[in-house]
Design an enzyme around this catalytic site. Structure first.
Site, PDB file in Angstrom:
ATOM      1  N   LYS A 130      -5.317  -2.778   0.344  1.00  0.00           N
ATOM      2  CA  LYS A 130      -6.291  -2.016  -0.544  1.00  0.00           C
ATOM      3  C   LYS A 130      -5.400  -0.441  -1.677  1.00  0.00           C
ATOM      4  O   LYS A 130      -5.644   0.115  -2.211  1.00  0.00           O
ATOM      5  CB  LYS A 130      -7.825  -1.049  -0.009  1.00  0.00           C
ATOM      6  CG  LYS A 130      -8.556  -1.221  -0.949  1.00  0.00           C
ATOM      7  CD  LYS A 130      -9.475  -0.040   0.250  1.00  0.00           C
ATOM      8  CE  LYS A 130      -8.957   1.571   0.465  1.00  0.00           C
ATOM      9  NZ  LYS A 130     -10.290   1.912   0.565  1.00  0.00           N
ATOM     10  N   ASP A 148     -12.474  -2.853  -1.447  1.00  0.00           N
ATOM     11  CA  ASP A 148     -12.820  -1.951  -1.020  1.00  0.00           C
ATOM     12  C   ASP A 148     -14.353  -2.335  -0.475  1.00  0.00           C
ATOM     13  O   ASP A 148     -14.580  -3.586  -1.358  1.00  0.00           O
ATOM     14  CB  ASP A 148     -13.342   0.060  -2.160  1.00  0.00           C
ATOM     15  CG  ASP A 148     -14.215  -0.156  -2.418  1.00  0.00           C
ATOM     16  OD1 ASP A 148     -14.344  -0.881  -3.405  1.00  0.00           O
ATOM     17  OD2 ASP A 148     -14.526   0.988  -3.048  1.00  0.00           O
TER      18      ASP A 148
END
Ligand code: SF4
Length: 243
Positions: A130, A148
């Site tokens: 991420k 996220d």
């Protein structure tokens, strides 16, 4: 009945085009809300943001980045110096260790510069997929989709890109987000999830895609008027958001 192994988006390509067209009209220049002054401070800010709010991270990093905005200065500050700035953030001891370790690796292996490939970024301590995706997109302009908590929730709740893991949701989203919208898609989805399709109760009555949405949790079928949000309003809202 056994669940199929892979879930598909509940939307046609035309519907996805329309959804992202509306996001693009609502927020023509979406911005990330994590404050940073260069690629290095962006890596640090994103690494610190795991299980913390952007507003909380920004409060801590203002002082930290004023004291250290390069890997060398971060090393000079030392782990205790980093802790002194970030102790209001969850998991701060571990995060401070990672900030020092990643600064050291940047100096030892990358000439003090932040690399721009996912593979190299993910070698840095505390940097997962991420974080690497966010850095590639925001620092180097490479279109990626960082998943996220908000993006993960939207993918599943709205059935745009269902998946059991962030990697699965990323893979599904990449198949259905129209290419022209991919660069800003991460921020549009995060901002939509943060301010409208909220975790505890989605605010469907003020959602610009309510007429298209196929979420079982949807409570309104009428799309809210498309309005552009002034950037400062988004920033102010971030300070009072609890999520
Ligand atoms: S209609 Fe409701 S559930 Fe669907 S995207 Fe909008 S806020 Fe989320």
């Amino acid at each position: 009945m056994r669940r199929p192994k892979r879930f598909k988006s509940a939307y046609t390509q035309e519907e996805m085009e329309e959804i992202f067209r509306r996001f693009s009209v609502q927020r023509p220049e979406p911005r990330g809300e994590l404050e940073h002054v260069n690629p290095f401070t962006l890596v640090v800010a994103v690494a610190l943001s795991a299980q913390a709010t952007d507003a909380g991270v920004n409060k801590a990093t203002r002082g930290l980045f004023a004291a250290a905005d390069t890997p060398a200065r971060m090393l000079a500050l030392g782990e205790d110096g980093v802790i002194a700035h970030i102790r209001t953030i969850g998991l701060y001891r571990n995060k401070a260790k990672n900030v020092i370790a990643l600064s050291q690796m940047l100096i030892d292996e990358f000439g003090g510069e932040v690399p721009n490939t996912r593979e190299q970024l993910m070698r840095l301590p505390g940097v997962g997929r991420k974080t690497a995706n966010v850095v590639m997109s925001m620092a180097f302009g490479i279109p990626t989709l960082a998943v996220d908590t908000h993006v993960f929730r939207l993918g599943n709740r709205c059935l745009m890109a269902p998946g059991k893991t962030p990697d699965e949701v990323e893979e599904q989203f990449l198949k259905v987000i129209p290419e022209a919208y991919l660069f800003h898609a991460h921020h549009w989805l995060i901002l939509h999830g943060r301010y409208t399709c909220k975790a505890r109760r989605p605010e469907c009555e003020r959602c610009i895609i309510a007429d298209l949405c196929r979420s079982p949790e949807k409570s309104c079928d009428v799309a809210a008027p498309l309005v552009e949000l002034p950037p400062q309003q988004i920033g102010e809202a971030a300070l009072v958001e609890s999520e």
